[in-house]
Design a protein around this motif. Sequence first.
Motif, mmCIF file in Angstrom:
data_model
loop_
_atom_site.group_PDB
_atom_site.id
_atom_site.type_symbol
_atom_site.label_atom_id
_atom_site.label_comp_id
_atom_site.label_asym_id
_atom_site.label_seq_id
_atom_site.Cartn_x
_atom_site.Cartn_y
_atom_site.Cartn_z
ATOM 1 N N ALA A 43 0.852 -1.189 0.000
ATOM 2 C CA ALA A 43 0.000 0.000 0.000
ATOM 3 C C ALA A 43 0.893 1.247 0.000
ATOM 4 N N PRO A 44 0.766 2.085 -1.013
ATOM 5 C CA PRO A 44 1.653 3.245 -1.138
ATOM 6 C C PRO A 44 1.291 4.366 -0.176
ATOM 7 N N ALA A 45 2.291 5.148 0.181
ATOM 8 C CA ALA A 45 2.059 6.303 1.039
ATOM 9 C C ALA A 45 1.426 7.445 0.233
ATOM 10 N N ASP A 46 1.645 7.443 -1.057
ATOM 11 C CA ASP A 46 1.182 8.511 -1.944
ATOM 12 C C ASP A 46 -0.220 8.194 -2.478
ATOM 13 N N ASP A 47 -1.185 9.081 -2.211
ATOM 14 C CA ASP A 47 -2.556 8.876 -2.691
ATOM 15 C C ASP A 47 -2.631 8.808 -4.216
ATOM 16 N N SER A 48 -1.724 9.498 -4.915
ATOM 17 C CA SER A 48 -1.797 9.493 -6.382
ATOM 18 C C SER A 48 -1.558 8.085 -6.936
ATOM 19 N N ILE A 49 -0.738 7.288 -6.256
ATOM 20 C CA ILE A 49 -0.515 5.911 -6.716
ATOM 21 C C ILE A 49 -1.779 5.085 -6.488
ATOM 22 N N LEU A 50 -2.481 5.329 -5.379
ATOM 23 C CA LEU A 50 -3.758 4.650 -5.166
ATOM 24 C C LEU A 50 -4.756 5.054 -6.241
ATOM 25 N N LEU A 51 -4.713 6.321 -6.656
ATOM 26 C CA LEU A 51 -5.595 6.774 -7.739
ATOM 27 C C LEU A 51 -5.267 6.033 -9.035
ATOM 28 N N ASP A 52 -4.005 5.766 -9.289
ATOM 29 C CA ASP A 52 -3.613 4.989 -10.472
ATOM 30 C C ASP A 52 -4.041 3.533 -10.338
ATOM 31 N N MET A 53 -4.004 3.011 -9.125
ATOM 32 C CA MET A 53 -4.316 1.603 -8.884
ATOM 33 C C MET A 53 -5.788 1.287 -9.188
ATOM 34 N N ALA A 54 -6.680 2.224 -8.942
ATOM 35 C CA ALA A 54 -8.114 1.981 -9.122
ATOM 36 C C ALA A 54 -8.487 1.601 -10.556
ATOM 37 N N PRO A 55 -8.117 2.381 -11.576
ATOM 38 C CA PRO A 55 -8.484 1.961 -12.938
ATOM 39 C C PRO A 55 -7.749 0.699 -13.391
ATOM 40 N N HIS A 56 -6.526 0.491 -12.910
ATOM 41 C CA HIS A 56 -5.809 -0.743 -13.265
ATOM 42 C C HIS A 56 -6.562 -1.954 -12.723
ATOM 43 N N CYS A 57 -7.011 -1.851 -11.488
ATOM 44 C CA CYS A 57 -7.729 -2.959 -10.872
ATOM 45 C C CYS A 57 -9.027 -3.247 -11.622
ATOM 46 N N ARG A 58 -9.749 -2.201 -12.002
ATOM 47 C CA ARG A 58 -11.002 -2.402 -12.742
ATOM 48 C C ARG A 58 -10.743 -2.956 -14.136
ATOM 49 N N ALA A 59 -9.651 -2.540 -14.764
ATOM 50 C CA ALA A 59 -9.316 -3.084 -16.085
ATOM 51 C C ALA A 59 -8.974 -4.574 -15.975
ATOM 52 N N LEU A 60 -8.198 -4.937 -14.963
ATOM 53 C CA LEU A 60 -7.888 -6.349 -14.748
ATOM 54 C C LEU A 60 -9.156 -7.147 -14.483
ATOM 55 N N LEU A 61 -10.053 -6.572 -13.697
ATOM 56 C CA LEU A 61 -11.314 -7.235 -13.391
ATOM 57 C C LEU A 61 -12.148 -7.444 -14.656
ATOM 58 N N ALA A 62 -12.132 -6.497 -15.561
ATOM 59 C CA ALA A 62 -12.880 -6.630 -16.820
ATOM 60 C C ALA A 62 -12.250 -7.690 -17.724
ATOM 61 N N LEU A 63 -10.935 -7.763 -17.748
ATOM 62 C CA LEU A 63 -10.250 -8.725 -18.606
ATOM 63 C C LEU A 63 -10.361 -10.159 -18.096
ATOM 64 N N TYR A 64 -10.363 -10.336 -16.790
ATOM 65 C CA TYR A 64 -10.312 -11.675 -16.210
ATOM 66 C C TYR A 64 -11.427 -12.596 -16.713
ATOM 67 N N PRO A 65 -12.698 -12.230 -16.618
ATOM 68 C CA PRO A 65 -13.732 -13.156 -17.114
ATOM 69 C C PRO A 65 -13.731 -13.291 -18.638
ATOM 70 N N GLN A 66 -13.339 -12.234 -19.345
ATOM 71 C CA GLN A 66 -13.285 -12.325 -20.804
ATOM 72 C C GLN A 66 -12.242 -13.351 -21.244
ATOM 73 N N LEU A 67 -11.094 -13.318 -20.608
ATOM 74 C CA LEU A 67 -10.033 -14.253 -20.967
ATOM 75 C C LEU A 67 -10.332 -15.658 -20.460
ATOM 76 N N SER A 68 -11.100 -15.751 -19.396
ATOM 77 C CA SER A 68 -11.458 -17.056 -18.834
ATOM 78 C C SER A 68 -12.601 -17.721 -19.588
ATOM 79 N N ALA A 69 -13.308 -16.971 -20.413
ATOM 80 C CA ALA A 69 -14.526 -17.469 -21.062
ATOM 81 C C ALA A 69 -14.290 -18.700 -21.928
ATOM 82 N N SER A 70 -13.119 -18.834 -22.511
ATOM 83 C CA SER A 70 -12.879 -19.990 -23.379
ATOM 84 C C SER A 70 -12.501 -21.245 -22.585
ATOM 85 N N ASP A 71 -12.324 -21.076 -21.292
ATOM 86 C CA ASP A 71 -11.991 -22.209 -20.427
ATOM 87 C C ASP A 71 -13.264 -22.972 -20.081
ATOM 88 N N ASP A 72 -13.180 -24.290 -19.894
ATOM 89 C CA ASP A 72 -14.385 -25.035 -19.547
ATOM 90 C C ASP A 72 -14.705 -24.966 -18.067
#
Length: 127
Positions: free
Chosen positions: A87-116
């Motif tokens: 966890a960073p001391a700088d709030d700006s890094i947390l601000l960067d972390m939020a969209p990255h986390c949501r992007a990863l969350l969006a990609l995860y089920p899309q990439l998993s969809a071809s798995d059985d």
Amino acid sequence: MTRASEDTTATAAIDADTIHRTSETVLWSPRLSREERDVAELLVGQVNLLQPEVHDLAPRALMEQLRTTVHVIGCTRRTLHAAGGAAPADDSILLDMAPHCRALLALYPQLSASDDRPVHVADGGRQ
């Protein structure tokens, strides 16, 4: 086989509703209070959980989705590196972390969809 398939605890820990609420808290707070910061620090854990999963699933992506996946993983790694992996001391890094986390969350089920195997992302009813 992804890390989550090897460890069902990791899969169960991906909580989309928490990620959405937490990232909204971070993105809409001009300055994080101590309580908001404690909640926002959950993003670091979620990113550390999602990033290796998405990385392992990346070979399934095609064309533009692969470019997006590589971009998100690269940006996420740079942000985690800047944060020192914790966890960073700088709030700006947390601000960067939020969209990255949501992007990863969006990609995860899309990439998993071809798995059985079923994708275990708790979404709190979100579509």
